[in-house]
Every structure is written in structure tokens, then in C-alpha cells.
Scaffold this active site. Structure first.
Site, PDB file in Angstrom:
ATOM      1  N   HIS A 102      27.663  37.493  37.315  1.00 24.08           N
ATOM      2  CA  HIS A 102      28.433  36.253  37.372  1.00 24.08           C
ATOM      3  C   HIS A 102      27.880  35.356  38.478  1.00 24.08           C
ATOM      4  O   HIS A 102      28.324  35.429  39.625  1.00 24.08           O
ATOM      5  CB  HIS A 102      29.912  36.561  37.646  1.00 24.08           C
ATOM      6  N   HIS A 339      29.667  31.185  34.083  1.00 24.43           N
ATOM      7  CA  HIS A 339      30.647  32.100  34.667  1.00 24.43           C
ATOM      8  C   HIS A 339      30.135  33.535  34.683  1.00 24.43           C
ATOM      9  O   HIS A 339      30.117  34.171  35.730  1.00 24.43           O
ATOM     10  CB  HIS A 339      31.965  32.035  33.886  1.00 24.43           C
ATOM     11  N   GLU A 487      57.078  45.843  41.019  1.00 29.09           N
ATOM     12  CA  GLU A 487      56.380  47.126  40.976  1.00 29.09           C
ATOM     13  C   GLU A 487      54.864  46.984  41.078  1.00 29.09           C
ATOM     14  O   GLU A 487      54.206  47.716  41.825  1.00 29.09           O
ATOM     15  CB  GLU A 487      56.736  47.889  39.690  1.00 29.09           C
ATOM     16  N   HIS A 550      64.438  54.003  29.920  1.00 23.33           N
ATOM     17  CA  HIS A 550      64.281  54.484  31.286  1.00 23.33           C
ATOM     18  C   HIS A 550      63.808  55.943  31.354  1.00 23.33           C
ATOM     19  O   HIS A 550      63.644  56.483  32.446  1.00 23.33           O
ATOM     20  CB  HIS A 550      65.603  54.354  32.043  1.00 23.33           C
TER      21      HIS A 550
END
Length: 740
Positions: A102, A339, A487, A550
Site C-alpha cells: 500500500h 491505495h 466489549e 445469552h
């Protein structure tokens, strides 16, 4: 301990880490060296950017014309220009030789990279692990040739000429994205976008925390900055918003992020998917925001922005630097084609002509080399100055110095593991999440580097350190970290904490099922050898009524498949203590502790020492002979295996019950030990675990049986769910009879 004069050389660091460097004036690291030129502004050659924080005009032709004009100008900043172009062409040449990489970001970000490494950052190239160095994170890790070029120029031994020429090749120290375990001078492993900026938040948290604990009015011993370069892709990823939100809440004033605002991603102009005002968002998050409109040649503007950012003490700073991706390429600049692909020989030649670069590939001009060579002696002087300060600190503040030294070196206090609680079968039954809290609080008293928290579940994960308060903006010396419902960001921030100093031991917690939200960060923990402790409660259908959303099913199997990680599922208090001992000792890899919500008995035969071996015998009535059957359990199901063993023995069977708390640790034992626990001559084996049976075939063999759950759970009381899913003593007995 080493003598004070050689305090923290860390030539063989406990955890691979490192980083850049240094400021030209060692006597005042808060100032910025501004002796270089005042470039001719190109702002008049580009459309006005004042109307909107985002550029909405296609100006590719204009930018190319500007690049040509700059290349033909002679300015008083010739050496700076030459240095910046050296960085660009080292990147161009490495990508071209590899035909992979890149080049666009290094070409556009070379000016800010030059100013950071050459003028601003404090580091010692010959001791990349010097504790009080500034840290640099390339969050846009695909542009890693920028960092490799800077490390090479600064004098790091890790990136030699041949390393540049072997970019992205087998065995290279210059891999396709920055890897801290491969390239000394790289602090954290980046590449998955957004991870790096979140890691940087962890690095900055660590600096603020240690400064609050150990700095004295007369001796500031912890004082360094964390710098980041991130791009549009990082800004799009949700993890960056999670981490940057909490960074502002914590007031991390020594975190300075450069946003490479080039408006190009792999698919093209970011207009196709990303039109928000990043400035406004970061202001809303609580950051100080500065805009450098000309990042291509506006050196003084970049310097001034850094100076302004350092003056802001109470919040992090985002410096939006508008650049041209692939700057200097006549036909590919400001386009997605630069890129992630080599320019190609024809365009490389055109770029050399465009920027007036007459040199052969990988050549560093002598005046540039001489200019950068000062960083080796200057870096050594910076470290020597700090070491002398630490000698004084150690004389005045002996206890604090000893603690800080243990955090910096990673040396554990003698007998630390004796603090872990032990249990007998007569001890009260309890959930392993509660037993985990007992272990954490015991360890916090003897491990000064232990800190952490939960994703808004501390009272459920049971992770609060009772003798400490909350790490907050105004109380950064405290050790309970409130991550909020973040999280993914939490995991990546903990990676940064772990990689800041070998003796920092971060832990973080949520429900085990929500590792799905943070798996990418956990994977990077494993890859970059960050010893984070993941405290994951509510580990099975045993959580009951919350239901299948859960209740983790496939999670144990999936983490057992992940390299360089320890997946531990303790069954009671002794095994929970053993899991913590293992986690603290294994600082080159993360550990996941899967803990129960429901109460479990303290089982006869369990031990801390057994956990260290991963799998071990807790009961056996075969008197040293071959047992009729081996029952294998983990976590809450070890109790079921033990009860089934007792019933089978009443029928006259010889039964061995094995706790298999960690597959990884068991695999690492000697063949003789593994044979002693699971003799190959015994094919009658039954495993029981309240999760996916995937992988258990290699443990129980073709003739054995694996009892588990290969569907999603259900909402009901835990006892009812266990019965309905066949996770019972009766099921184990039936299976054992079938295989005997």
C-alpha cells in the site's frame, strides 16, 4: 533487580514492544523543534475546505498540478523536503519490489511521519524498550512502509536495508502489516482497522495511570505521549468510536491522533459510504479537534497543531490532516488505484521525475542519513537522563520505585501465588464467578500491575477490586476500570495496556457469549502476545432464563481453535485459583476464563497444580491398572462426571474421572504425562460439556462418546435446561455402559 544506573535497559523484554522516539531538545520535551522551513502554501491550488469538514469536490487534476509545481520549486526547506521524499520513495520502492503493498498512505503521510519521528517524539533507537519513550501506533496498518521507513531512518536495528528490500517476504522483519512481535520498534500489531486507535487508548490509559500512581511533585518519572495515525477506514469501524468515546471520558490528554483525511478507500472516494463530519463527531465525544488543511507540504501547520495539542491537558486531541493519497504520483494520486497496489514501473519513473528524485531504488541521500543519525546519540542521552532521574527517585521513594520497577520489567513478586485462595471439599459451594472475584482481590494485593474491569457488568461478572476505587478522569490512580457497554473497544484497550509494560496485567469481563462482539480484539491479543486476562462469566446454558441469546454454545470450541490462547474452564475454587495462576504466568498469550453463574461444589481431587497441566485425574479406583472407562468433564460438568463415576463404581466398574480444564495446556505436556492421564489402551471414554461437541472426537476417539449441545439453548431454569438437553448424570452413565 538491576542496579539503578542500568534500571530499565530491557534488552530482552518480557513482552515484545517498542517504539519510536525522541525530541531534539532533550531538556524540554514539551517543546517542539521548529527550525525547519516555512513552505509555500498550496491551499490556493485546492478548493476551499472551510465550508465543510468533508471535501466534496473532485480535484484530482488540480492536485497533480500542485505536485508538479512543488517539485520544481527551490525552498529553504530542501533538507526537510528531501527527508520527506526519502520516506516516500523507500515506501514506493519496497512495494514495487514486492509487487504488493500500500504505497498511497506513506506517500501522503510522509510529512506528518517525518515531523513526529524527527522532531517531536522521544525514543532511543538502540533501546526500543526504554520505558519512558513516546509510543506511536499506525492504526492504518496497511501503510506500514511509512513506519518501516521511519524506523530505518531513525536508526532502529530491526529495519536494515535488506529488511526494506524483503518487504512482505517470508522471514522478513517488514511484514505486510505492523507486528510488534516481528519488528522491534512497533508497539502494537495493527491492520484490522480501528484496532490500533483502540490500542492507543490503552497505551495512553497506562501512562496516565502510572503517572498518577508514581509521579511526585519533585520527580515526574512517568511522562510520555501516545501518537496515532488513523485513516478513513479506522473512522468507519465502530471500535474506533467505542474507544475514542471512553478516551475522552477518561481525559487522556497525552493521546494525540492524526486523522489522515484523504477521502479514499479501497472501493474509491469515501463519498460512496462515508459523508459524516468527523470533526463534529469527535467534538461531541469530547475531543479537542484541530484541522490542518494542507497536510502535503504544510509542515509548520502540522508542528503548530502538535504544539496546540500538547497544551490541552484534559482531553485527547484529533488532528485532522487533509492529505493526498499517493502524493507526487502524476496519474494515480488521489485515487483508489494507489491505495493497495504497486505503482508500476512506468508510474514510479513518472513520480521520480515529478518529485525531482534522481536516486536509485532504496537510496538514502547522505545529507538525509547524516541528519537522522543524531537520533542514536540523542536517544541514548534521553534515556541516560531519565535513568539518572530514576536513581534519585529510587533514593527518595524506595517503595514506589520497587513497584514501578516490577511493572516495567514484568518481574513478579516472590511468592505472589501464595496469595491465591485454596479450598477443601467442605468449603461452601459457590459460582466460579464469585470464586474468581476472591482470586482477583487476593492477587490485587500482591500484583501492583493488576487492573481491569467489565463492560458494564461488574456486579454480575464479579470483577470489582474492593480495596480500590474507579479509574476516572480525576482519579486515574485507581484500578477498577469502567469500560461501559463497549466489549470490542474494551478488548483492544486492554491489549494496549498489556503491551505498554510487561508488568501491567489487565483483565476485562463480560458474559462469555459476548466474546462475539470482541473476537477480533481477542484474536489480536493472541497474535501480538498480549497477556490479557478475559474473565468471561455466564459460561453455558447454566445461566438459565435469559435464554439462547445469552447462552454460549460454540464458543469454547471456537477459542480452542484459536492459536496462542489459553481457554480455561475451571470447575471449582481450586481450579479457578489455578486458572488465575496460569493466566498471570503466561504473559505472552491471553487467557480466557469461562466461569459459571450457578453454584458449584468444591470437588475432591481438584488442585491448582492440576490446572497447570491442563488435564489431570481427580479420582480413579483402578489401583494403577487400566480403568474400564474414563469420564472427562470441564467446568460445571466435572461435578456430573464425578457423580456418574461414583454410581458406576457401585456397579463394580473401575472408573477414572479426568478434569480437562485446558486443552492447550494438556497438549503442551510430555507424551508420557498425557499417556498417564489418557492411556491409549483405554478406548472407552465419555466426555461431558455443556457446549458444542466439536473437537471432542480427538479426545474421546472413534469408540468414545461426547455428550454436549449442538443446537442453540432455551429459556428456562438451569436445572430444567440441563435435563432437557441430556447434560445429566444418567446420560453419562448410559454412555459409559455403551462404550465399556
Amino acid at each position: 533487580m538491576a542496579s539503578a544506573s542500568s534500571t530499565f535497559s530491557l534488552s530482552k523484554p518480557f513482552v515484545p514492544l517498542s517504539k519510536p522516539h525522541h525530541h531534539h531538545h532533550a531538556s524540554n520535551h514539551n517543546s517542539i523543534h521548529l527550525s525547519f522551513f516555512n513552505p509555500t502554501s498550496l491551499s490556493t491550488l485546492k478548493p476551499s475546505l472551510s465550508a465543510s469538514p468533508r471535501r466534496r469536490v473532485d480535484f484530482r487534476t488540480t492536485v497533480r498540478a500542485a505536485a508538479v509545481e512543488v517539485a520544481s520549486e527551490k525552498t529553504e526547506t530542501a533538507l526537510v523536503d528531501k527527508s520527506v521524499n526519502t520516506i516516500r520513495f523507500l515506501a514506493i520502492d519496497a512495494v514495487e519490489k514486492a509487487n504488493s503493498g500500500h504505497p498511497g498512505l506513506p506517500m501522503g503521510c510522509a510529512p506528518m511521519g517525518h515531523i513526529l519521528y524527527d522532531e517531536v517524539m522521544r525514543y532511543n533507537p538502540k533501546n526500543p524498550y526504554w520505558f519512558n519513550r513516546d509510543r506511536f501506533v499506525l492504526s492504518a496498518g496497511h501503510g506500514c512502509m511509512l513506519q518501516y521507513a521511519l524506523l530505518h531512518l531513525a536508526g532502529y536495528d530491526s529495519v536494515q536495508d535488506e529488511d526494506l528490500k524483503s518487504f512482505r517476504q517470508w522471514g522478513s522483519k517488514t511484514p505486510g502489516h505492523p507486528e510488534n512481535f516481528e519488528t522491534t520498534g512497533v508497539e502494537v500489531t495493527t491492520g484490522p482497522l480501528g484496532q490500533g486507535i483502540a490500542n492507543a487508548v490503552g497505551l495512553a490509559l497506562a501512562e496516565k495511570h502510572l503517572a498518577a500512581r508514581y509521579n511526585k511533585p519533585d520527580l515526574e518519572i512517568v511522562d510520555h505521549y501516545t501518537y496515532v495515525i488513523l485513516g478513513d477506514g479506522c473512522q468507519m469501524e465502530g471500535i474506533s468510536n467505542e474507544a475514542c468515546s471512553i478516551a475522552a471520558h477518561w481525559g487522556l490528554g497525552k493521546l494525540i491522533a492524526f486523522y489522515d483525511d484523504n477521502h479514499i478507500s479501497i472501493d474509491g472516494d469515501t463519498d460512496i459510504a462515508f459523508t459524516e463530519s468527523v470533526d463534529t463527531r469527535f467534538e461531541g465525544l469530547g475531543w479537542h479537534v484541530i484541522w490542518v488543511k494542507n497536510g502535503n507540504t504544510g509542515y509548520d501547520d502540522i508542528r503548530a497543531a502538535i504544539k496546540e495539542a500538547k497544551a490541552v491537558k484534559d482531553r485527547p486531541t484529533l488532528i485532522k490532516v487533509t492529505t493526498t493519497i499517493g502524493y507526487g504520483s502524476p496519474n494515480k494520486a488521489n485515487s483508489y488505484s494507489v491505495h493497495g497496489s504497486a505503482l508500476g514501473a512506468k508510474e514510479v519513473d513518472a513520480t521520480r521525475k515529478n518529485l525531482g528524485w534522481p536516486y536509485e531504488p532504496f537510496h538514502v541521500p547522505e545529507d538525509v542519513k547524516k541528519h537522522w543519525s543524531r537520533h542514536v546519540p540523542d536517544g541514548a542521552a534521553l534515556e541516560a537522563e531519565w535513568n539518572a532521574k530514576f536513581v534519585e527517585y529510587e533514593k527518595k521513594y524506595k517503595e514506589e520505585a520497587a513497584e514501578l520497577k516490577s511493572i516495567v520489567t514484568g518481574e513478579l513478586p516472590a511468592g505472589w501465588d501464595k496469595a491465591l485462595p485454596t479450598y477443601t471439599p467442605e468449603s461452601s459451594a459457590d459460582a466460579t464467578r464469585n470464586l474468581s472475584q476472591q482470586c482477583l482481590n487476593a492477587l490485587a494485593k500482591v500484583l501492583p500491575g493488576l487492573l481491569g474491569g467489565s463492560a458494564d457488568l461488574a456486579s454480575s461478572n464479579m470483577t470489582l477490586l474492593k480495596m480500590f476505587g474507579d479509574f476516572q478522569k480525576d482519579t486515574p490512580e485507581e484500578r477498577n476500570v469502567r469500560f461501559g457497554v463497549r466489549e470490542h473497544g474494551m478488548g483492544a484497550i486492554c491489549n494496549g495496556i498489556a503491551l505498554h509494560s510487561p508488568g501491567l496485567i489487565p483483565y476485562c469481563a463480560t458474559f462469555f457469549v459476548f466474546t462475539d462482539y470482541m473476537r477480533a480484539a481477542i484474536r489480536i491479543s493472541a497474535l501480538c502476545e498480549a497477556g490479557v486476562i478475559y474473565v468471561m462469566t455466564h459460561d453455558s446454558i447454566g445461566l438459565g432464563e435469559d435464554g439462547p441469546t445469552h447462552q454460549p454454545i460454540e464458543h469454547l470450541a471456537s477459542f480452542r481453535a484459536m492459536p496462542n490462547i489459553l481457554m480455561l474452564r475451571p470447575a471449582d475454587g481450586n481450579e479457578t485459583a489455578g486458572a488465575y495462576k496460569v493466566a498471570v504466568l503466561n504473559r505472552k498469550r491471553p487467557s480466557i476464563l469461562a466461569l459459571s453463574r450457578q453454584k458449584l461444589p468444591q470437588l475432591p481431587g481438584t488442585s491448582i497444580e492440576g490446572v497447570e497441566k491442563g488435564g489431570y485425574i481427580i479420582s480413579d479406583n483402578s489401583s494403577g491398572n487400566k480403568p474400564d472407562v474414563i469420564l472427562i468433564g470441564t467446568g460445571s460438568e466435572l461435578e456430573i462426571a464425578a457423580k456418574a463415576g461414583d454410581e458406576l463404581r457401585k456397579e463394580g466398574k473401575t472408573v477414572r474421572v479426568v478434569s480437562f480444564v485446558s486443552w492447550e495446556l494438556f497438549d503442551e505436556q510430555s507424551d508420557a504425562y498425557k499417556e498417564s492421564v489418557l492411556p491409549s489402551a483405554v478406548s472407552a471414554r465419555v466426555s461431558i460439556e455443556a457446549g458444542s461437541t466439536f473437537g471432542w472426537g480427538k479426545i474421546v476417539g472413534d469408540k468414545g462418546k461426547a455428550i454436549g449441545i449442538d443446537r442453540f439453548g432455551a429459556s428456562a431454569p438451569a436445572g430444567k435446561i440441563y435435563k432437557e438437553f441430556g447434560i445429566t448424570v444418567e446420560a453419562v452413565i448410559e454412555a459409559a455402559r455403551a462404550v465399556c
